[in-house]
Design a protein around this motif. Structure first.
Motif, PDB file in Angstrom:
ATOM      1  N   CYS A  94       0.858  -1.186   0.000  1.00 21.56           N
ATOM      2  CA  CYS A  94       0.000   0.000   0.000  1.00 21.56           C
ATOM      3  C   CYS A  94       0.893   1.235   0.000  1.00 21.56           C
ATOM      4  N   LEU A  95       0.708   2.086  -1.009  1.00 18.21           N
ATOM      5  CA  LEU A  95       1.538   3.273  -1.194  1.00 18.21           C
ATOM      6  C   LEU A  95       0.783   4.519  -0.742  1.00 18.21           C
ATOM      7  N   PRO A  96       1.488   5.561  -0.299  1.00 18.25           N
ATOM      8  CA  PRO A  96       0.821   6.817   0.052  1.00 18.25           C
ATOM      9  C   PRO A  96       0.059   7.373  -1.148  1.00 18.25           C
ATOM     10  N   LEU A  97      -1.188   7.778  -0.932  1.00 18.84           N
ATOM     11  CA  LEU A  97      -2.009   8.291  -2.023  1.00 18.84           C
ATOM     12  C   LEU A  97      -1.548   9.675  -2.469  1.00 18.84           C
ATOM     13  N   LYS A  98      -1.058  10.492  -1.539  1.00 22.41           N
ATOM     14  CA  LYS A  98      -0.611  11.847  -1.858  1.00 22.41           C
ATOM     15  C   LYS A  98       0.873  11.998  -1.533  1.00 22.41           C
ATOM     16  N   VAL A  99       1.644  12.372  -2.544  1.00 23.10           N
ATOM     17  CA  VAL A  99       3.088  12.550  -2.377  1.00 23.10           C
ATOM     18  C   VAL A  99       3.464  13.968  -2.812  1.00 23.10           C
ATOM     19  N   PRO A 100       4.180  14.720  -1.975  1.00 21.08           N
ATOM     20  CA  PRO A 100       4.552  16.097  -2.330  1.00 21.08           C
ATOM     21  C   PRO A 100       5.685  16.128  -3.343  1.00 21.08           C
ATOM     22  N   LEU A 101       5.992  17.299  -3.862  1.00 22.55           N
ATOM     23  CA  LEU A 101       7.096  17.460  -4.804  1.00 22.55           C
ATOM     24  C   LEU A 101       8.397  16.957  -4.194  1.00 22.55           C
ATOM     25  N   ASP A 102       9.162  16.270  -5.034  1.00 28.57           N
ATOM     26  CA  ASP A 102      10.445  15.677  -4.669  1.00 28.57           C
ATOM     27  C   ASP A 102      10.290  14.471  -3.749  1.00 28.57           C
ATOM     28  N   GLN A 148      -0.065  13.591  -8.569  1.00 26.38           N
ATOM     29  CA  GLN A 148      -1.133  14.466  -9.027  1.00 26.38           C
ATOM     30  C   GLN A 148      -2.286  14.582  -8.030  1.00 26.38           C
ATOM     31  N   SER A 149      -2.356  13.668  -7.063  1.00 24.06           N
ATOM     32  CA  SER A 149      -3.358  13.792  -6.008  1.00 24.06           C
ATOM     33  C   SER A 149      -3.057  14.986  -5.109  1.00 24.06           C
ATOM     34  N   MET A 150      -1.802  15.386  -5.078  1.00 20.22           N
ATOM     35  CA  MET A 150      -1.411  16.539  -4.268  1.00 20.22           C
ATOM     36  C   MET A 150      -1.149  17.770  -5.127  1.00 20.22           C
ATOM     37  N   GLU A 151      -0.552  17.584  -6.308  1.00 21.29           N
ATOM     38  CA  GLU A 151      -0.237  18.701  -7.209  1.00 21.29           C
ATOM     39  C   GLU A 151      -0.572  18.267  -8.630  1.00 21.29           C
ATOM     40  N   THR A 152      -1.622  18.861  -9.201  1.00 23.37           N
ATOM     41  CA  THR A 152      -2.135  18.448 -10.509  1.00 23.37           C
ATOM     42  C   THR A 152      -1.076  18.453 -11.595  1.00 23.37           C
ATOM     43  N   PHE A 153      -0.184  19.451 -11.584  1.00 21.03           N
ATOM     44  CA  PHE A 153       0.779  19.608 -12.675  1.00 21.03           C
ATOM     45  C   PHE A 153       2.140  18.989 -12.356  1.00 21.03           C
ATOM     46  N   SER A 154       2.118  17.919 -11.564  1.00 21.70           N
ATOM     47  CA  SER A 154       3.347  17.175 -11.294  1.00 21.70           C
ATOM     48  C   SER A 154       3.249  15.801 -11.934  1.00 21.70           C
ATOM     49  N   ASP A 155       4.354  15.078 -11.935  1.00 19.62           N
ATOM     50  CA  ASP A 155       4.402  13.749 -12.537  1.00 19.62           C
ATOM     51  C   ASP A 155       5.441  12.925 -11.799  1.00 19.62           C
ATOM     52  N   GLN A 200      -6.042  24.895 -18.618  1.00 23.17           N
ATOM     53  CA  GLN A 200      -7.037  25.770 -18.007  1.00 23.17           C
ATOM     54  C   GLN A 200      -8.121  24.934 -17.315  1.00 23.17           C
ATOM     55  N   CYS A 201      -8.453  23.790 -17.895  1.00 20.08           N
ATOM     56  CA  CYS A 201      -9.459  22.891 -17.312  1.00 20.08           C
ATOM     57  C   CYS A 201      -8.875  22.075 -16.156  1.00 20.08           C
ATOM     58  N   GLN A 202      -7.612  21.704 -16.274  1.00 20.29           N
ATOM     59  CA  GLN A 202      -6.984  20.829 -15.286  1.00 20.29           C
ATOM     60  C   GLN A 202      -6.825  21.486 -13.914  1.00 20.29           C
ATOM     61  N   VAL A 203      -6.870  22.807 -13.864  1.00 20.09           N
ATOM     62  CA  VAL A 203      -6.774  23.505 -12.580  1.00 20.09           C
ATOM     63  C   VAL A 203      -7.874  23.039 -11.634  1.00 20.09           C
ATOM     64  N   GLN A 204      -9.095  22.890 -12.147  1.00 20.10           N
ATOM     65  CA  GLN A 204     -10.224  22.505 -11.311  1.00 20.10           C
ATOM     66  C   GLN A 204     -10.628  21.049 -11.473  1.00 20.10           C
ATOM     67  N   LEU A 205     -10.510  20.513 -12.679  1.00 24.32           N
ATOM     68  CA  LEU A 205     -11.006  19.166 -12.959  1.00 24.32           C
ATOM     69  C   LEU A 205      -9.966  18.080 -12.782  1.00 24.32           C
ATOM     70  N   GLY A 206      -8.703  18.444 -12.678  1.00 19.85           N
ATOM     71  CA  GLY A 206      -7.662  17.446 -12.511  1.00 19.85           C
ATOM     72  C   GLY A 206      -6.985  17.067 -13.810  1.00 19.85           C
ATOM     73  N   ALA A 207      -5.980  16.193 -13.700  1.00 20.17           N
ATOM     74  CA  ALA A 207      -5.143  15.844 -14.850  1.00 20.17           C
ATOM     75  C   ALA A 207      -5.903  15.102 -15.941  1.00 20.17           C
ATOM     76  N   GLY A 208      -7.053  14.530 -15.630  1.00 16.09           N
ATOM     77  CA  GLY A 208      -7.805  13.762 -16.630  1.00 16.09           C
ATOM     78  C   GLY A 208      -8.760  14.593 -17.458  1.00 16.09           C
ATOM     79  N   SER A 209      -8.662  15.908 -17.409  1.00 16.39           N
ATOM     80  CA  SER A 209      -9.571  16.769 -18.171  1.00 16.39           C
ATOM     81  C   SER A 209      -8.897  17.318 -19.426  1.00 16.39           C
ATOM     82  N   THR A 210      -9.698  17.871 -20.320  1.00 20.47           N
ATOM     83  CA  THR A 210      -9.176  18.419 -21.560  1.00 20.47           C
ATOM     84  C   THR A 210     -10.093  19.534 -22.057  1.00 20.47           C
TER      85      THR A 210
END
Length: 326
Positions: free
Chosen positions: A106-114, A124-131, A209-219
């Motif tokens: 079981c892995l942490p669901l939210k991981v911060p930058l770095d 992306q659960s913590m920061e939409t524009f991360s990978d 512009q959509c991903q800010v509110q809808l998350g990485a799965g939006s377009t």
């Protein structure tokens, strides 16, 4: 040849007899019924019941022996960060965790930058524009880390934050001397100004512009409106009065409840969960459907399942086989 025909007819008859019929066996204890999923000894007969403490009879299935070191397996739970679901008597990851690809951790669901990661969803659960790259959460292209967030960088040089205000930006990134948008804003189509992120169905100029509110799965679709990508569906949260784009859960994906198994049929625009059910932590096709391309559940072709056999009761076929062998 005669023996082969007899065996074939026995096989066909077995397919028409339900597992419940086969469980009409006398018993004294539950141990004698453990070969079937949910098999219990009730009124001196083996019957199948739903998981947990329920005595409701269900269709019988051969027992699926899951090891205790797999998420979705039977309680007691031995893996770190797992918990026992009392209703199903199965082990699942705790609320703030998610299963690894092999479902053995079981892995942490939210991981911060770095932070350390294995899947993009953790970042992306913590920061939409991360990978997740090289097992670390980092900002995507054209985004820069700033105070724990990934801020969109403009194609405008700056010496201080004041020089960025004309473009609607509020920050001058010190490391690159470029203007950056605030957290709720993203660049316009030519990276010269900041625009506000918008919600589901709103007018848009680009996907970010959509991903800010809808998350990485939006377009931003062909009609210049925010929508979910083909592998995601719109999920409404009435309490927060907002919509986010959640990923489809295909055949074989992790689940905790049958309602988690959301999928979309080819050529359809509605989410369905009527063709799959959650079995041992995985979305599986219901008995009346078959899996296609290891992803979708399709209706079974009745013509393809017809068998050219005379269906006789199983006991009669067994007696016939013994008699013919004498």
């Amino acid at each position: 040849m005669r023996l082969t025909l007899i065996l074939l007819c026995i096989f066909c008859s077995l397919k028409t007899i339900s597992a419940e019929d086969l469980l009409e066996l006398s018993c004294i204890t539950d141990v004698q019924c453990l070969m079937f999923e949910g098999g219990k000894c009730i009124d001196s007969r083996c019957i199948c019941t739903s998981r947990g403490e329920s005595t409701e009879r269900v269709d019988c299935r051969p027992k699926d022996e899951k090891k205790t070191n797999i998420v979705g397996g039977p309680c007691p739970c031995t893996l770190p960060y797992t918990e026992c679901d009392v209703m199903t008597q199965q082990c699942f990851c705790a609320a703030t965790y998610m299963p690894s690809a092999d479902r053995r951790r079981c892995l942490p669901l939210k991981v911060p930058l770095d932070g350390s990661c294995e899947m993009a969803r953790q970042c992306q659960s913590m920061e939409t524009f991360s990978d997740c790259q090289m097992n670390r959460c980092i900002c995507q292209d054209n985004f820069k880390p700033y105070e724990g967030n990934c801020l969109a960088q403009l194609d405008l040089s700056c010496s201080n934050s004041t020089s960025c205000e004309s473009a609607g930006a509020s920050i001058c990134l010190p490391e690159v001397n470029k203007c950056a948008c605030s957290k709720d804003h993203v660049p316009n189509h030519n990276m010269t100004a900041c625009v506000l992120g918008v919600g589901y169905g709103a007018n848009c100029t680009n996907a970010t512009q959509c991903q800010v509110q809808l998350g990485a799965g939006s377009t931003c679709d062909n009609n210049n409106r925010c929508s979910c990508s083909t592998k995601h569906y719109a999920k409404r949260n009435e309490k927060l009065n907002s919509t986010v784009c959640e990923p489809h859960v295909p055949y074989g994906a992790y689940c905790r409840r049958t309602t988690d198994c959301q999928h979309m049929n080819a050529g359809d625009d509605k989410m369905l969960n009527t063709r799959m059910e959650c079995i041992w932590g995985e979305c599986q096709c219901r008995s009346e459907f078959r899996v296609v391309n290891n992803e979708h559940c399709a209706v079974i072709d009745a013509a393809a399942t017809n068998q050219p056999c005379v269906f006789l009761p199983l006991p009669i076929l067994i007696i016939w086989l013994i008699y013919s062998s004498i």
